[in-house]
Structures are given as C-alpha cells and as structure tokens.
Design an enzyme around this catalytic site. Structure first.
Site, PDB file in Angstrom:
ATOM      1  N   ARG A 152      12.383   5.863  11.100  1.00 32.97           N
ATOM      2  CA  ARG A 152      12.295   6.321   9.714  1.00 32.97           C
ATOM      3  C   ARG A 152      11.994   7.822   9.656  1.00 32.97           C
ATOM      4  O   ARG A 152      11.105   8.308  10.337  1.00 32.97           O
ATOM      5  CB  ARG A 152      11.169   5.530   9.051  1.00 32.97           C
ATOM      6  CG  ARG A 152      11.169   5.517   7.565  1.00 32.97           C
ATOM      7  CD  ARG A 152      10.098   4.593   7.060  1.00 32.97           C
ATOM      8  NE  ARG A 152       8.769   5.096   7.387  1.00 32.97           N
ATOM      9  CZ  ARG A 152       7.674   4.896   6.650  1.00 32.97           C
ATOM     10  NH1 ARG A 152       7.762   4.170   5.542  1.00 32.97           N
ATOM     11  NH2 ARG A 152       6.508   5.372   6.990  1.00 32.97           N
TER      12      ARG A 152
ATOM     13  N   TYR B 243      -1.063  10.456  -1.132  1.00 31.28           N
ATOM     14  CA  TYR B 243      -1.134  11.114   0.178  1.00 31.28           C
ATOM     15  C   TYR B 243       0.220  11.195   0.861  1.00 31.28           C
ATOM     16  O   TYR B 243       0.323  11.754   1.945  1.00 31.28           O
ATOM     17  CB  TYR B 243      -2.157  10.406   1.089  1.00 31.28           C
ATOM     18  CG  TYR B 243      -1.975   8.909   1.222  1.00 31.28           C
ATOM     19  CD1 TYR B 243      -1.012   8.377   2.066  1.00 31.28           C
ATOM     20  CD2 TYR B 243      -2.788   8.038   0.503  1.00 31.28           C
ATOM     21  CE1 TYR B 243      -0.853   7.002   2.173  1.00 31.28           C
ATOM     22  CE2 TYR B 243      -2.636   6.665   0.609  1.00 31.28           C
ATOM     23  CZ  TYR B 243      -1.677   6.150   1.450  1.00 31.28           C
ATOM     24  OH  TYR B 243      -1.520   4.786   1.550  1.00 31.28           O
ATOM     25  N   LYS B 244       1.281  10.639   0.243  1.00 32.59           N
ATOM     26  CA  LYS B 244       2.616  10.728   0.835  1.00 32.59           C
ATOM     27  C   LYS B 244       3.298  11.994   0.298  1.00 32.59           C
ATOM     28  O   LYS B 244       2.896  13.088   0.653  1.00 32.59           O
ATOM     29  CB  LYS B 244       3.384   9.447   0.546  1.00 32.59           C
ATOM     30  CG  LYS B 244       2.744   8.244   1.292  1.00 32.59           C
ATOM     31  CD  LYS B 244       3.346   6.906   0.976  1.00 32.59           C
ATOM     32  CE  LYS B 244       2.629   5.822   1.785  1.00 32.59           C
ATOM     33  NZ  LYS B 244       2.932   4.463   1.303  1.00 32.59           N
TER      34      LYS B 244
ATOM     35  N   ASP C  91       5.763  -0.237  -7.953  1.00 38.42           N
ATOM     36  CA  ASP C  91       5.044   0.503  -6.916  1.00 38.42           C
ATOM     37  C   ASP C  91       5.822   1.793  -6.650  1.00 38.42           C
ATOM     38  O   ASP C  91       6.994   1.745  -6.254  1.00 38.42           O
ATOM     39  CB  ASP C  91       4.933  -0.349  -5.645  1.00 38.42           C
ATOM     40  CG  ASP C  91       4.074   0.325  -4.584  1.00 38.42           C
ATOM     41  OD1 ASP C  91       4.151   1.561  -4.453  1.00 38.42           O
ATOM     42  OD2 ASP C  91       3.348  -0.398  -3.879  1.00 38.42           O
TER      43      ASP C  91
ATOM     44  N   PHE D  39       6.385  -3.803   1.001  1.00 40.57           N
ATOM     45  CA  PHE D  39       5.326  -3.337   1.886  1.00 40.57           C
ATOM     46  C   PHE D  39       4.247  -4.424   1.947  1.00 40.57           C
ATOM     47  O   PHE D  39       3.868  -4.981   0.921  1.00 40.57           O
ATOM     48  CB  PHE D  39       4.760  -2.032   1.320  1.00 40.57           C
ATOM     49  CG  PHE D  39       3.805  -1.327   2.228  1.00 40.57           C
ATOM     50  CD1 PHE D  39       4.272  -0.586   3.304  1.00 40.57           C
ATOM     51  CD2 PHE D  39       2.435  -1.403   2.011  1.00 40.57           C
ATOM     52  CE1 PHE D  39       3.387   0.070   4.147  1.00 40.57           C
ATOM     53  CE2 PHE D  39       1.543  -0.749   2.850  1.00 40.57           C
ATOM     54  CZ  PHE D  39       2.022  -0.012   3.924  1.00 40.57           C
TER      55      PHE D  39
HETATM   56  C1  LIG Z   1       1.989   3.443   1.466  1.00 42.04           C
HETATM   57  C2  LIG Z   1       2.145   2.250   0.596  1.00 42.04           C
HETATM   58  C3  LIG Z   1       1.009   1.580   0.112  1.00 42.04           C
HETATM   59  C4  LIG Z   1      -0.356   2.030   0.545  1.00 42.04           C
HETATM   60  O1  LIG Z   1      -1.412   1.294   0.039  1.00 42.04           O
HETATM   61  P1  LIG Z   1      -2.896   1.806   0.307  1.00 42.04           P
HETATM   62  O2  LIG Z   1      -3.746   0.950  -0.522  1.00 42.04           O
HETATM   63  O3  LIG Z   1      -2.938   3.262  -0.056  1.00 42.04           O
HETATM   64  O4  LIG Z   1      -3.173   1.678   1.776  1.00 42.04           O
HETATM   65  C5  LIG Z   1       1.209   0.513  -0.763  1.00 42.04           C
HETATM   66  N1  LIG Z   1       2.463   0.124  -1.116  1.00 42.04           N
HETATM   67  C6  LIG Z   1       3.563   0.764  -0.653  1.00 42.04           C
HETATM   68  C7  LIG Z   1       4.918   0.317  -1.082  1.00 42.04           C
HETATM   69  C8  LIG Z   1       3.429   1.814   0.234  1.00 42.04           C
HETATM   70  O5  LIG Z   1       4.504   2.427   0.712  1.00 42.04           O
END
Ligand SMILES: *Cc1c(COP(=O)(O)O)cnc(C)c1O
Length: 412
Positions: free
Chosen positions: A371, A223-224, A198, A126
């Site tokens: 997705r 939040y996911k 992560d 990501f």
């Molecule tokens: C959603 C996600 C993030 C989100 O990072 P934020 O700091 O909350 O915006 C980070 N890493 C991965 C792999 C994600 O899927």
C-alpha cells in the site's frame, strides 16, 4: 498526459501550485514518504505550537488557560476548522477521543434513533469498525450483519427493511476504492436506514461533501492525511437535524448542558457538543491545530487533481513493471492511495521492507497488498517517479529475497 520521463516529472513540479507546501513539512533527507495515509508527516509549525502550549498556556498561565487560551472550547473550534474539509457546517463537527470511541458513540446513537435492530457493515472494512459495530450491537441487543460492498448485495440487504444503521468507509483502507457517498446515502435513506461514514482515509485525501450527501453521522482520524501526529484526537460529525434527539452512550460532563452547575443528573448540551464525554488531550490538540492551520490554506480541488495525477503515474509505472493493482482505474472510484498486489506468494511484505531500506516508505496489509499513500501537500512528482523506479528494481533484481527483509516487527 502522464509524464514519460523523470524530467517531465521535474517540469510538473516546477509548475505545481502546491509545491510551496512541501517546505512546511519536516521530511528526512533521502526519504520518499508514501505512508502519509497511516501517519502524516510533521508540519514545521507543530513543535513550536506545542512548545508554546506547554510553556506558556500550561506552564505560565496554568488553570487560567481553560478560559484564556480557549481550552474548554477546543473540541468545537478545532471541529469548525475540520468542517470545511468534510463539507460540514462549523457547528456539526467536534474533535475529541479516538475514531473507535466515536464510532461507538455514533453507532449506538443511531441504533437508539431507530426501531430496527441491525447494524449493517461491509465485510472488508477496517477491523476496528467491525469490532466496534459488534460491541455496539451487543450492548443494545442489536445484531451485526456484513455485506460485500462491491456487488448488488448492499441494495438487496437494505430491502430486507430491518437495517437501523449502515456503517461504511468512504475510502477503503486496503484497496483505496472511493465510494459514492451521495448515492449510497440516498439508497440507505430510501430503505429507512441511517448512515455512519468513516472518513479516516478521506479527510485531507479527497473532497468530501457530508451536507450535500445528506449524511447522518461521520467519524474520522486526524493523524493520517491531516498530519496531526501519532494518536491525535479524532473528529465526529452529526447532521444538525439529528442534534436534538441524539442520545449518545458515553454521557460525560463535557457533553452536559451546564457542566459547571455540577448537578447530579445528566442533561445533554444542545448541538453537537452533546457528543463530547470528558477532558481532552490538549497537548495533542495543539499539534492538531497547527496542522489544520496548514490545511486552511490548501485548495482541495488542487489537492485532488495532483493526487489523481500522482496515483495515475504510479499505477502506470507499476503496470509497466508487470505489477497489478486492486485500486480502481476510474478516477471517480479512487482515493489517494495505490494498492498493489504482491507479484508472488509471500513477496509483499519483504518487497515493502526492501523499499523501506532504500528510503521509500510504504506499508504492507495482509494478506497480499503493498500500500502506497499519496499526499500532494508534501510529495513531488519526482518522488513518485523515484519510488516507482525503486519498486521496479527491487522486484526485477530479486533484492527483496534477502532474508533480512522477511523479519516482522510488532507493527506492519
Ligand atoms: C485508521 C483507521 C481507524 C483508526 O481507528 P483508531 O481508533 O484511531 O485507532 C479506524 N477506521 C478506519 C477505516 C481507519 O482507516
């Protein structure tokens, strides 16, 4: 056996031990929500919990709530509620800040623990993970290197013997590939590297065993799959064996050993609390607490079994429609989402938009992935069936070719 008809799906729903959880979420009429991997649905208990926090804890009790409502300890009490979902001990997880900020803290901490100076990341991670690794490396005089995780490259790269820390997603955000956490952690340790995992697409999606895997650090968002609401605070895991030496870069008063002595020098708290920085968003913490109280009653084994059955069903229906997938067929390598490849150049985004117009909400990830996230607490098998049916119709009829489905918003 994958269900072969909609009636088979209804029968599975009738026998589903997780079915009662659906009532605990607010789900708009006519919507099949397959984007709980981006923003989880709203638990019914959340508005009341947040209103109580605002009206009673803040409005009536005012400053006294720092003690009386446990505000000061929220990062730890909420961390302890997340711990069982990620296979950690209660005193190894804190809640606070965002995932990106926590990535920065854990990466710099790991770099400072090592006499080496390479942050190894995966090429397809990501973007924020790549960007934060770049920032953490440049701040500490380290360098960032990237490998393709799905080949022999990782082992070869680690053999170079210069990797301080390996940063990986446990479940890949695009393909939904689930990585072998114990195996990769062991490999990294054999080559003298620390690992930051992560867990953004793992927490609440798949069983996670940080302790059993020997993981060093981990971060994740709430939040996911954890349903804590947009922009809710993230969590940070640090293995207990690292607490005493962890020297994180955002040293603030909430991570101080004696914050109310108001001394001039920084002295880190014992334990995982030293990863805290400053005051936290307590209104958002109230929403997180409500969602974690739902999770506390969910059996992760049942969640995993239903997730796999649902993704099996959706993959099978998509394959029948001639749509291919980059999500692994093997259960051991699959998270809780399905990533389909757009059937023709430029069709992915408008197909997803056409589905959204029909009430089937998924998302598009550039350049070519459609997705769909599967959240067993509030999805039914019939929803999966209906979503696959809608996909089939949108593709077969060419409905997605309508011009309105190609207009892009700021957020995809
Ligand atoms: C959603 C996600 C993030 C989100 O990072 P934020 O700091 O909350 O915006 C980070 N890493 C991965 C792999 C994600 O899927």
């Amino acid at each position: 056996m994958t269900p072969a008809t909609r009636a088979d799906c209804a029968a599975l729903d009738a026998a589903d031990p997780l079915a009662p959880f659906r009532e605990e979420f607010v789900l708009p009429e006519g919507v099949v929500y397959l984007d709980g991997n981006s923003l989880g649905a709203l638990p019914r208990s959340t508005p009341g919990r947040v209103a109580d926090m605002i009206e009673r804890e803040w409005g009536r009790d005012l400053i006294r709530s720092w003690n009386d409502a446990g505000w000061w300890d929220k990062p730890r009490t909420l961390g302890a509620k997340i711990a069982p979902l990620v296979g950690a001990a209660a005193d190894e997880v804190v809640v606070g800040d965002g995932t990106s900020a926590n990535l920065f803290k854990t990466l710099v901490t790991a770099l400072r623990m090592s006499d080496r100076s390479v942050v190894l990341g995966e090429a397809g991670n990501f973007p924020t993970d790549l960007y934060v690794a770049e920032g953490a490396a440049s701040l500490t005089g380290a360098t960032q290197r990237r490998v393709d995780l799905d080949g022999p490259e990782l082992a070869r790269d680690l053999e170079r013997g210069d990797v301080a820390v390996l940063l990986l997603s446990h479940v890949d955000y695009r393909s939904g590939t689930l990585r072998d956490m114990p195996g990769i952690t062991r490999l990294a340790h054999e080559h003298g590297a620390l690992v930051v995992w992560d867990l953004c697409h793992s927490a609440g999606a798949v069983p996670v065993d940080l302790s059993g895997s020997g993981a060093d650090f981990a971060v994740g968002c709430t939040y996911k799959y954890l349903n804590a609401g947009p922009g809710a605070p993230a969590f940070l895991y640090a293995a207990r064996r690292h607490h005493a030496v962890a020297d994180q870069p955002l040293s603030g008063w909430h991570g101080h050993a004696r914050p109310f002595d108001f001394t001039a020098g920084y002295e880190p708290a014992e334990g995982v609390s030293r990863f805290l920085s400053g005051s936290q968003p307590l209104v958002a913490d109230a929403a997180l607490e409500a969602s974690l109280d739902v999770w506390a009653r969910a059996d992760m084994g049942l969640v995993r079994a239903k997730s796999l059955a649902m993704t099996d069903l959706f993959l099978e229906r998509a394959a029948r429609a001639g749509i291919s997938s980059i999500t692994p067929a093997e259960h051991a390598r699959r998270g809780s989402q399905v990533a389909l490849v757009q059937p023709e150049e430029g069709s992915g985004y408008p197909i997803v938009q056409a589905l959204i117009a029909r009430g089937v909400i998924g998302d598009f990830r550039a350049p070519d992935v459609m997705r769909f996230g599967f959240t067993p607490l509030y999805l039914r098998y019939v929803d999966v069936w209906d979503a696959a049916q809608a996909l089939l119709e949108v593709v077969e009829t060419g409905e997605w070719r309508q011009e309105r489905f190609s207009r892009r918003g700021r957020v995809t």
